[in-house]
Design a protein around this motif. Structure first.
Motif, PDB file in Angstrom:
ATOM      1  N   GLY A 107      32.419  39.252  30.679  1.00  0.00           N
ATOM      2  CA  GLY A 107      31.086  39.120  31.261  1.00  0.00           C
ATOM      3  C   GLY A 107      29.927  39.032  30.296  1.00  0.00           C
ATOM      4  N   SER A 109      36.748  43.978  37.476  1.00  0.00           N
ATOM      5  CA  SER A 109      35.319  43.727  37.271  1.00  0.00           C
ATOM      6  C   SER A 109      34.648  43.685  38.640  1.00  0.00           C
ATOM      7  CB  SER A 109      35.107  42.394  36.550  1.00  0.00           C
ATOM      8  OG  SER A 109      35.322  41.315  37.443  1.00  0.00           O
ATOM      9  N   PHE A 129      33.926  41.181  40.050  1.00  0.00           N
ATOM     10  CA  PHE A 129      34.271  39.897  40.667  1.00  0.00           C
ATOM     11  C   PHE A 129      35.701  39.815  41.154  1.00  0.00           C
ATOM     12  CE2 PHE A 129      31.117  39.543  37.325  1.00  0.00           C
ATOM     13  CZ  PHE A 129      30.020  39.252  38.116  1.00  0.00           C
ATOM     14  N   PHE A 134      44.260  35.931  38.860  1.00  0.00           N
ATOM     15  CA  PHE A 134      42.942  36.455  39.246  1.00  0.00           C
ATOM     16  C   PHE A 134      42.838  36.420  40.758  1.00  0.00           C
ATOM     17  CE2 PHE A 134      38.415  35.869  40.322  1.00  0.00           C
ATOM     18  CZ  PHE A 134      37.889  36.984  39.695  1.00  0.00           C
ATOM     19  N   ALA A 157      40.077  37.135  43.500  1.00  0.00           N
ATOM     20  CA  ALA A 157      38.642  37.359  43.665  1.00  0.00           C
ATOM     21  C   ALA A 157      38.376  38.319  44.816  1.00  0.00           C
ATOM     22  CB  ALA A 157      37.943  36.032  43.933  1.00  0.00           C
TER      23      ALA A 157
END
Lengths: 222, 222
Positions: free
Chosen positions: A113, A140, A142, A215, A217
């Motif tokens: 980030g 994070s 996100f 990942f 989200a």
């Protein structure tokens, strides 16, 4: 149940806090606080102290830290390691391997980030640790970046959730059915070719013959 | 002269604004504003409008945009492209190639810093465009990520400045002398192996046989 708890159950874990963008999501911060132990990478103590989080250990080359000011926020003496060939995240990971063994779940916070070179470097490191620990993931604001070794994995998901796959080795083949664009023995010739897929079920079953970064989200599109 | 102007001279360029972390550094924002044309990737218009920046074009699938609210911030009609196989940054890049040709300097803003999958995907795309345009780089609050094709390149630097090299193809060999840890026909077996080097001169001469992403941080350590 919150999406975070659905995606990654709240089990016993070790927290590492790196020196990137500190989370603002209170549930992510709570997960950092629940780590046992909590390990700060060097200057991460600055951000942690602002949230009243006390680290069990702080590790690094000591170059981004005012130790006197922060002594109330470390339970143990600062562990200074001057090796310039490894970054502070690597030093923290090695500390865990040596002192706690590898049968651990590790959650890493604030690893992305800010500076793009730190972000890329830390994600590349995450992939390298995929085979070393029971579980290793970055959290994070996100989403969750999780490093998975070759094999089969069942991950929780949310219908409509964006899911991206990253294989640093272009020869790695992955299969996963529960996706808007299902993957069958697929290898990605560029790092962006596995991005922005979407879950079609409350879990996905992933099979790969090499390490994969997944990942998931927090943002869900319907 | 500011470090930004030293690192990347203020020549005529096209600006693309993506939908990641909008810069706060006023000089970076000024560089975005100086683009001709200025192209917004879809929802980037929201952040741009808050800074009073009017885009010449806005391109995307239109899914993250309130067009009525933002119509004062686009000079031309919104360009909607529904292709789900390309992201909004790719759509903007293709638009430039088709309408302005490839002999262009392109600066991309807000392409990193929020969702990690967007960050990684956009940086991977940057590498793929290295051979297509005269110059293509991302600017953020933290530094400049520049995509360089195979060949020799002279880049401005600051003594003590942290510089990181990323080769997505592990076979790419790079050489660069003006570094704390000089590189001689070096190939990086992992994406983090070329990070956190340091310039030892006011410019570096880089030679490579493949595409390289170079990150020059604004932060300078002495």
């Amino acid at each position: 149940m919150s999406i975070l708890t659905h995606l990654i159950p709240n089990i016993k874990h070790i927290s590492i806090c790196a020196n990137g963008l500190f989370p603002t999501n209170t549930e992510v911060i709570a997960r950092l606080k629940n780590g046992s132990p909590i390990i700060a990478c060097d200057g991460a103590l600055n951000a942690m102290s602002k949230h009243g989080i006390v680290a069990d250990f702080a590790i690094g080359d000591g170059d981004s830290l005012d130790r006197d000011k922060l002594k109330d926020f470390i339970k143990n003496p600062y562990i200074q390691i001057d090796d310039q060939n490894t970054n502070d995240l690597t030093k923290a990971i090695n500390f865990i391997a040596e002192n706690y063994g590898c049968n651990q779940s590790i959650l890493i916070f604030a690893a992305t980030g800010l500076r793009e070179d730190h972000t890329l470097g830390n994600i590349a490191l995450l992939e390298q640790y995929s085979t070393q620990f029971k579980q290793i993931a970055m959290l994070s604001d996100f989403g969750i970046l999780e490093a998975l070794p070759a094999g089969t994995h069942r991950l929780n998901s949310v219908i409509g959730q964006q899911i991206s796959f990253f294989c640093f080795n272009q020869k790695t083949e992955i299969s996963c059915e529960e996706l808007k664009w299902p993957l069958v023995n697929k290898n990605f010739l560029a790092l962006n070719h596995g991005t922005l897929n979407q879950a079609t079920a409350a879990h996905i079953n992933l099979e790969s013959n090499g390490s994969v970064i997944v990942f998931r989200a927090f943002e869900v599109k319907y």
